[in-house]
Design a protein around this motif. Structure first.
Motif, PDB file in Angstrom:
ATOM      1  N   HIS A 158       0.422  -1.252   0.269  1.00  0.00           N
ATOM      2  CA  HIS A 158       0.023  -0.167  -0.192  1.00  0.00           C
ATOM      3  C   HIS A 158       1.011   1.431  -0.332  1.00  0.00           C
ATOM      4  N   ASP A 159       0.160   2.193   0.960  1.00  0.00           N
ATOM      5  CA  ASP A 159       1.553   3.609   0.350  1.00  0.00           C
ATOM      6  C   ASP A 159       3.029   3.199   0.760  1.00  0.00           C
ATOM      7  N   ARG A 160       3.167   2.199   1.641  1.00  0.00           N
ATOM      8  CA  ARG A 160       4.239   1.588   1.363  1.00  0.00           C
ATOM      9  C   ARG A 160       5.068   2.070   0.737  1.00  0.00           C
ATOM     10  N   GLU A 161       4.459   1.362  -0.096  1.00  0.00           N
ATOM     11  CA  GLU A 161       5.466   1.079  -1.980  1.00  0.00           C
ATOM     12  C   GLU A 161       5.447   2.285  -2.374  1.00  0.00           C
ATOM     13  N   LEU A 162       4.722   4.007  -1.611  1.00  0.00           N
ATOM     14  CA  LEU A 162       4.698   5.212  -2.621  1.00  0.00           C
ATOM     15  C   LEU A 162       6.334   5.549  -3.370  1.00  0.00           C
ATOM     16  N   GLU A 163       7.311   5.390  -2.789  1.00  0.00           N
ATOM     17  CA  GLU A 163       8.176   6.122  -3.041  1.00  0.00           C
ATOM     18  C   GLU A 163       9.228   4.710  -4.317  1.00  0.00           C
ATOM     19  N   TYR A 164       8.874   3.226  -3.980  1.00  0.00           N
ATOM     20  CA  TYR A 164       8.908   2.544  -5.111  1.00  0.00           C
ATOM     21  C   TYR A 164       8.181   2.814  -6.809  1.00  0.00           C
ATOM     22  N   PHE A 165       6.753   3.121  -6.221  1.00  0.00           N
ATOM     23  CA  PHE A 165       6.112   3.457  -7.483  1.00  0.00           C
ATOM     24  C   PHE A 165       5.955   5.046  -8.332  1.00  0.00           C
ATOM     25  N   THR A 166       6.883   5.733  -7.164  1.00  0.00           N
ATOM     26  CA  THR A 166       6.911   6.692  -8.028  1.00  0.00           C
ATOM     27  C   THR A 166       8.640   6.994  -8.675  1.00  0.00           C
ATOM     28  N   ALA A 167      10.205   5.969  -8.000  1.00  0.00           N
ATOM     29  CA  ALA A 167      10.911   5.938  -8.919  1.00  0.00           C
ATOM     30  C   ALA A 167      10.979   5.212 -10.173  1.00  0.00           C
ATOM     31  N   LEU A 168       9.189   4.406 -10.109  1.00  0.00           N
ATOM     32  CA  LEU A 168       9.077   3.246 -11.475  1.00  0.00           C
ATOM     33  C   LEU A 168       8.574   4.037 -12.492  1.00  0.00           C
ATOM     34  N   ALA A 169       7.612   4.905 -12.243  1.00  0.00           N
ATOM     35  CA  ALA A 169       7.165   6.346 -12.725  1.00  0.00           C
ATOM     36  C   ALA A 169       8.199   7.450 -13.201  1.00  0.00           C
ATOM     37  N   ASP A 170       9.025   7.674 -13.075  1.00  0.00           N
ATOM     38  CA  ASP A 170      10.148   8.466 -13.240  1.00  0.00           C
ATOM     39  C   ASP A 170      11.271   8.390 -13.810  1.00  0.00           C
ATOM     40  N   ASP A 171      11.123   7.211 -14.733  1.00  0.00           N
ATOM     41  CA  ASP A 171      12.459   5.789 -15.042  1.00  0.00           C
ATOM     42  C   ASP A 171      11.704   5.886 -16.297  1.00  0.00           C
ATOM     43  N   ALA A 195      -4.442  10.309   3.747  1.00  0.00           N
ATOM     44  CA  ALA A 195      -5.345  10.015   4.949  1.00  0.00           C
ATOM     45  C   ALA A 195      -4.998   8.944   5.984  1.00  0.00           C
ATOM     46  N   ARG A 196      -4.397   8.073   5.675  1.00  0.00           N
ATOM     47  CA  ARG A 196      -3.334   7.588   7.013  1.00  0.00           C
ATOM     48  C   ARG A 196      -2.648   8.659   7.633  1.00  0.00           C
ATOM     49  N   GLU A 197      -2.363   9.955   7.558  1.00  0.00           N
ATOM     50  CA  GLU A 197      -2.160  10.589   7.813  1.00  0.00           C
ATOM     51  C   GLU A 197      -2.748  12.026   8.745  1.00  0.00           C
ATOM     52  N   ALA A 198      -4.049  11.433   8.046  1.00  0.00           N
ATOM     53  CA  ALA A 198      -4.871  12.924   8.798  1.00  0.00           C
ATOM     54  C   ALA A 198      -5.958  12.213   9.785  1.00  0.00           C
ATOM     55  N   GLU A 199      -5.672  10.922   9.410  1.00  0.00           N
ATOM     56  CA  GLU A 199      -6.352   9.694  10.270  1.00  0.00           C
ATOM     57  C   GLU A 199      -5.335   9.661  11.585  1.00  0.00           C
ATOM     58  N   GLN A 200      -4.439   9.771  10.948  1.00  0.00           N
ATOM     59  CA  GLN A 200      -3.479  10.534  12.215  1.00  0.00           C
ATOM     60  C   GLN A 200      -3.108  11.497  13.505  1.00  0.00           C
ATOM     61  N   ALA A 201      -3.247  12.399  12.461  1.00  0.00           N
ATOM     62  CA  ALA A 201      -3.966  13.407  13.381  1.00  0.00           C
ATOM     63  C   ALA A 201      -4.792  13.905  13.895  1.00  0.00           C
ATOM     64  N   GLY A 202      -5.846  13.413  13.242  1.00  0.00           N
ATOM     65  CA  GLY A 202      -7.306  13.511  14.094  1.00  0.00           C
ATOM     66  C   GLY A 202      -7.390  12.492  15.303  1.00  0.00           C
ATOM     67  N   ASP A 203      -6.504  11.161  15.760  1.00  0.00           N
ATOM     68  CA  ASP A 203      -6.592  10.525  16.418  1.00  0.00           C
ATOM     69  C   ASP A 203      -6.188  11.548  17.890  1.00  0.00           C
ATOM     70  N   ALA A 204      -4.847  12.190  16.958  1.00  0.00           N
ATOM     71  CA  ALA A 204      -3.541  13.335  18.157  1.00  0.00           C
ATOM     72  C   ALA A 204      -4.735  13.967  18.977  1.00  0.00           C
ATOM     73  N   ALA A 205      -4.797  14.504  17.814  1.00  0.00           N
ATOM     74  CA  ALA A 205      -6.281  15.509  18.810  1.00  0.00           C
ATOM     75  C   ALA A 205      -6.616  15.195  19.345  1.00  0.00           C
ATOM     76  N   GLN A 206      -7.542  14.223  19.025  1.00  0.00           N
ATOM     77  CA  GLN A 206      -8.196  13.690  20.709  1.00  0.00           C
ATOM     78  C   GLN A 206      -7.748  13.552  21.672  1.00  0.00           C
ATOM     79  N   ALA A 207      -6.969  12.603  21.246  1.00  0.00           N
ATOM     80  CA  ALA A 207      -5.680  12.437  22.078  1.00  0.00           C
ATOM     81  C   ALA A 207      -5.715  13.582  23.225  1.00  0.00           C
ATOM     82  N   ASP A 208      -4.869  14.508  22.709  1.00  0.00           N
ATOM     83  CA  ASP A 208      -4.918  16.140  23.389  1.00  0.00           C
ATOM     84  C   ASP A 208      -5.651  16.623  23.671  1.00  0.00           C
ATOM     85  N   ASP A 209      -7.452  16.599  23.252  1.00  0.00           N
ATOM     86  CA  ASP A 209      -8.167  17.075  23.594  1.00  0.00           C
ATOM     87  C   ASP A 209      -8.539  16.296  25.139  1.00  0.00           C
ATOM     88  N   SER A 210      -8.903  15.103  25.436  1.00  0.00           N
ATOM     89  CA  SER A 210      -8.856  14.181  26.195  1.00  0.00           C
ATOM     90  C   SER A 210      -8.614  14.206  27.515  1.00  0.00           C
TER      91      SER A 210
END
Length: 217
Positions: A158-171, A195-210
């Motif tokens: 999944h998105d852990r392969e972002l850099e790999y697919f970027t390298a292929l697309a640019d080759d 989406a994952r980063e937004a979810e993590q940011a939301g979780d972090a904000a919720q933890a701060d609010d609590s």
């Protein structure tokens, strides 16, 4: 490993079906490609394994079982040598390609849950070797044979392969179709990562609010 041998064979044979290259089987005409579907199974039965595959078997099959005019659209007393040779190579190449595709599908299904937390930990090293094998062959395979490999690489990373697919697309040394497919998966990975980063940011904000102690009225 059967898959590694199959992929290496396809690369070594260099029968690449790229749009900008001529047919690797010049003796096989358009009529053959349209009719081949109706004949393939009979030849497969004569050569159930690669140990059974040889030119003599192909020639005997063409001479004894096949309506040559139906298959090739031409009248022959016996098939020309060039036709027998090209059909033999065509059958071997197509069989290996089919086996490779089946193996990739089977292995992708065998490593169930696509690397998720419920996956059997004993399978993780094999899954990683599988993905590494696919990645190593992507630059050398005929472009039509890269799509399943790219799907499997994305499915396990999944998105852990972002850099790999970027390298292929640019080759720029890769076939345009491979680069286009890689760019497609890069866009998917970018959306997944956002989406994952937004979810993590939301979780972090919720933890701060609590943890906030609101003043009493």
């Amino acid at each position: 490993m059967a898959l590694e041998n199959g992929l290496a064979y396809v690369v070594a044979l260099k029968d690449r079906d790229d749009d900008d290259e001529g047919s690797p089987y010049p003796a096989l005409n358009d009529h053959f490609y349209e009719a081949w579907f109706f004949f393939r199974k009979a030849l497969d039965l004569r050569m159930p394994t690669f140990r059974d595959a040889d030119r003599a078997t192909v020639l005997e099959w063409l001479s004894s079982e096949v309506d040559l005019e139906f298959l090739f659209g031409e009248r022959w007393t016996e098939p020309p040598d060039a036709v027998v040779d090209d059909l033999s190579r065509f059958w071997v190449y197509g069989t290996v390609v089919g086996m490779n595709r089946d193996a990739i599908r089977w292995l992708k299904a065998a490593f169930r849950d696509e690397g998720g937390p419920s996956m059997d930990s004993a399978l993780v090293p094999d899954q990683k070797r599988f993905v590494a094998l696919l990645r190593s062959f992507i630059p050398w395979l005929p472009w039509r044979e890269t799509e399943q490999a790219l799907i499997a690489i994305w499915a396990f990373g999944h998105d852990r392969e972002l850099e790999y697919f970027t390298a292929l697309a640019d080759d720029t040394s890769l076939h345009p179709e491979v680069r286009e497919s890689a760019a497609h998966y890069r866009r998917i990975c970018e959306r997944e990562r956002a989406a994952r980063e937004a979810e993590q940011a939301g979780d972090a904000a919720q933890a701060d609010d609590s943890g906030i102690e609101w003043p009493s009225a």
